[in-house]
Design a protein around this motif. Sequence first.
Motif, mmCIF file in Angstrom:
data_model
loop_
_atom_site.group_PDB
_atom_site.id
_atom_site.type_symbol
_atom_site.label_atom_id
_atom_site.label_comp_id
_atom_site.label_asym_id
_atom_site.label_seq_id
_atom_site.Cartn_x
_atom_site.Cartn_y
_atom_site.Cartn_z
ATOM 1 N N ILE A 264 -0.257 1.371 -3.997
ATOM 2 C CA ILE A 264 -0.519 -0.022 -3.633
ATOM 3 C C ILE A 264 -1.755 0.002 -2.739
ATOM 4 C CG2 ILE A 264 0.394 -1.930 -2.257
ATOM 5 C CD1 ILE A 264 2.109 -1.556 -4.569
ATOM 6 N N SER A 265 -2.610 -0.950 -2.903
ATOM 7 C CA SER A 265 -3.696 -0.949 -1.917
ATOM 8 C C SER A 265 -4.029 -2.365 -1.521
ATOM 9 C CB SER A 265 -4.906 -0.212 -2.452
ATOM 10 O OG SER A 265 -5.629 -1.063 -3.290
ATOM 11 N N ALA A 266 -4.304 -2.470 -0.258
ATOM 12 C CA ALA A 266 -4.722 -3.760 0.278
ATOM 13 C C ALA A 266 -6.109 -3.553 0.884
ATOM 14 C CB ALA A 266 -3.740 -4.214 1.341
ATOM 15 N N LYS A 267 -6.843 -4.644 0.954
ATOM 16 C CA LYS A 267 -8.192 -4.541 1.521
ATOM 17 C C LYS A 267 -8.222 -5.352 2.794
ATOM 18 C CE LYS A 267 -10.698 -5.486 -2.192
ATOM 19 N NZ LYS A 267 -11.847 -5.832 -3.024
ATOM 20 N N ASP A 268 -8.942 -4.819 3.780
ATOM 21 C CA ASP A 268 -9.173 -5.623 4.976
ATOM 22 C C ASP A 268 -10.674 -5.575 5.209
ATOM 23 O OD1 ASP A 268 -9.459 -6.639 7.544
ATOM 24 O OD2 ASP A 268 -7.389 -6.086 8.021
ATOM 25 N N LEU A 269 -11.271 -6.752 5.252
ATOM 26 C CA LEU A 269 -12.725 -6.786 5.368
ATOM 27 C C LEU A 269 -13.176 -6.320 6.732
ATOM 28 C CD1 LEU A 269 -13.367 -10.102 3.473
ATOM 29 C CD2 LEU A 269 -13.755 -7.775 2.694
ATOM 30 N N GLY A 299 -0.761 4.182 0.809
ATOM 31 C CA GLY A 299 -0.027 3.155 0.077
ATOM 32 C C GLY A 299 0.626 3.685 -1.190
ATOM 33 N N GLU A 300 0.708 5.013 -1.312
ATOM 34 C CA GLU A 300 1.309 5.591 -2.506
ATOM 35 C C GLU A 300 2.830 5.566 -2.356
ATOM 36 O OE1 GLU A 300 -0.507 9.160 -4.890
ATOM 37 O OE2 GLU A 300 0.858 9.886 -3.332
ATOM 38 N N VAL A 301 3.455 5.074 -3.389
ATOM 39 C CA VAL A 301 4.919 4.995 -3.336
ATOM 40 C C VAL A 301 5.461 6.173 -4.137
ATOM 41 C CG1 VAL A 301 6.927 3.601 -3.861
ATOM 42 C CG2 VAL A 301 4.819 2.505 -3.140
ATOM 43 N N ASN A 302 6.307 6.941 -3.485
ATOM 44 C CA ASN A 302 6.873 8.130 -4.126
ATOM 45 C C ASN A 302 8.374 7.973 -4.281
ATOM 46 O OD1 ASN A 302 4.420 9.579 -4.150
ATOM 47 N ND2 ASN A 302 4.702 9.951 -1.960
ATOM 48 N N LEU A 303 8.858 8.774 -5.185
ATOM 49 C CA LEU A 303 10.290 8.758 -5.439
ATOM 50 C C LEU A 303 10.965 9.740 -4.485
ATOM 51 C CD1 LEU A 303 11.472 7.037 -7.565
ATOM 52 C CD2 LEU A 303 11.599 9.006 -9.066
#
Length: 799
Positions: A264-269, A299-303
């Motif tokens: 998942i990735s989000a951006k913050d300016l 933001g990597e989702v692991n099992l």
Amino acid sequence: MGTRRTLILWKRQVLVFFVLLGLSWASTDSLHYSVEEETEAGSFVANLARDLGLGVTELSSREARVVSDDNKKHLHLDLLTGDMLLSERLDREELCGSTQPCMMPFQVVLENPLQFYRAELHVRDINDHPPMFLDKEITIKIPESATIGSTFLMENAQDLDIGSNSLQDYSIGPNSHFYVKSHDNGNGKIYPELVLDRALDHEEESELRLTLTALDGGSPPRSGTTSILIKVLDINDNVPEFAESLYEVQVPEDMPIGSSIIAISAKDLDSGNYGTISYSFLHTSEVIRKTFDINPASGEVNLRSLLDFEVIQSYSVNIQATDGGGLSAKCTLLVKVLDINDNAPEVTMSSITKTIPENASETLVALFSVRDQDSGDNGKILCSIEDDLPFILKPTFKNFFTLLTEKALDRESRAEYNITITVTDMGTPRLTTQYTITVQVSDVNDNAPAFTQTSYTLFVEENNSPALHIGTISAIDSDSGSNAHITYSLLSTHDPQLALSSLISINADNGQLFTLRALDYEALQTFEFRVGATDQGSPALSSQALVRVLVLDANDNAPFVLYPLQNASAPCTELLPRAAEPGYLVTKVVAVDRDSGQNAWLSFQLLKATEPGLFSVWAHNGEVRTARLLSERDAPKHRLLLVVKDNGNPQRSASVTLHVLVVDGFSQPYLPLPEVAQEPAHDEDALTLYLVIALASVSSIFLLSVLLFVGVRLYRRTRAASMGGCTVPERHFPGHLVDVSGAGTLSQSYQYEVCLMGGTGTNEFKFLKPVIPSLQLHETSSNMQEKENFTDSLGFNIQ
Ligand SMILES: *[C@@H]1O[C@H](CO)[C@@H](O)[C@H](O)[C@H]1NC(C)=O
Ligand SMILES: *[C@@H]1O[C@H](CO)[C@@H](O)[C@H](O)[C@H]1NC(C)=O
Ligand SMILES: *[C@@H]1O[C@H](CO)[C@@H](O)[C@H](O)[C@H]1NC(C)=O
């Protein structure tokens, strides 16, 4: 202090002015000179001789000299000319700094007498220094949120020059955000002040580089520059932003632990800390925390643990992205677990009937449910059993199935069934589960005992020993257990004559038959009875069979001579006319044998005669005939001894004695009955009559049936004409024997075949009718003759 200095300054100016007016005012007033800084060494400053009003010679003689207050030789005096020259280049900035005016006091000293003059040299400023910034680069940090009009005071530039040569103004290179204002703080220094003209945006431009120029007032003006680096400071004005508000990912349930399922990735300016995002789960349940992990930085989702579609099909995970300033955003990650065909179908038995009675139709054998925890095709189930079984599988409600018998079963053909229920799902690869039910078919008494033969024929030699085992009957019952346990019994016979229970007994368990007493063929040749076999089922089933017992003849009876009677009180005498031709029938010996078959085949033989050679006996019919003509010499009385033998083994025989009386002039028809013949008692006569009547009626019945038989035979023969004529097999019968079957029937081994021989054939006649030996037969030769004539017209062939 300030006021005093001003005052002194002012006095000096007045003095200088005075000197310049050309007045030499020795020792009291000071001389005043002026020179520009940076003037070449050796440059002329003033002519002291003239200014002091002394002659050049005087100067040298009085050893005039110039002494600076600071004891430095800035000036020297040329004693030849009286000129005062600069002995070095003067730098105002070095001498006076920022003090102005820059005065260098000195004395002109004269000896003999000692006399001195005060003087001062004014070093004038030239614009030899540009304004200078102390720092080549100035960094200013301005938050991007700074409002328009905000001012930013900066270090001033420095100009060593003074007055108008010193720093006058600032300017700034072209830019879109700032202008510069000079700011006089009152102590004579001018500071540059940046004024924000347009709002800054860190995200747009995080740094600005400006050139600040400082200008002095010299002519020509000089300038100095510095570079201003404006760092636009970020403020956390941007909220992290996810690319999507809902992420969806499909994960097969067999994904190993530790696998990354999505990043998942989000951006913050914003930048820096404000732009550093850390990811975390938001409002998550325990289950999600146990199942997934999120890397806060990437933001990597692991099992974290294995998924199981059968337990949870999807997860909705709230993820929050927070920047360093505490601003956050959230998104939802929808994890859909993909089904993998990892579960084999399951069979759950609800009820099983292990034993089914064989006569039950459409019986429920089993009720079971099937399920597969997988979904989709992986969970679709096919349920089947083998085709060749008399069972059917019926779906009932939902995933329940019933297993029924298709029809009534037959234990006797198959007593046990292994039914394999095969349940297969439609996934890839297919998973199959098998469940085997063993069904026993229980016996019902549906089979009656069956005799191995419908009828049994048993042979018993007569005169047997009592309790002889004569044979075994047996029946088979294909049922099992007590349904197949057979009990044998004798059934009551319909023949009232037959006292069966005294004749035969049966072993109820094994069907062995025994005679109870010795049998006599002559009394009972054959008898029939029925036996029963009954099983012990409920209800019991039974069947019957016919048993025929044939008593076999044994040669236990000797031949019995019927004629002539042997125990008669007076012996019977035959009459023979002396004129009888050879072959004259004297008499015929009639004998019977109560046995049958070979045992009853009789042969006659002449054993002894008074006159051997006169009589002959036909071996097979007992006829006694003359063998030659009688002569006068032959005795009138003859006694013949005949023996009658049967053909049995051992052979039995009887002897008979004949008396023959030779008479002369004897006419047969009118021959008076011999005394012997007339002697029988009255009752004997009557008996003979009855016998004759009986014989006649029997003969006519016999004739009638023969005719009927011949008719039927003829009819058949014409029908079967195409198939060929009657074949008369070669018979094997000893020619010298007469078959005198005592019972009127031959034993079973003899087969009758009677053919009409068209009136020709053998002249043989066999007695087939019952002979009652107890009866006294008094048969005359005429009777016998009649009989012979009658039999001559028919030909019998007995095989
Ligand atoms: C099967 O046989 C038993 C015993 O003979 C009997 O009681 C029962 O009624 C029979 N059932 C059927 C369906 O014929
Ligand atoms: C049924 O299965 C059992 C056990 O495997 C086996 O002993 C028996 O012979 C099988 N019966 C038939 C009729 O196949
Ligand atoms: C002769 O013998 C037979 C049989 O043995 C008997 O029935 C009969 O009475 C006897 N006759 C005389 C006259 O004794």
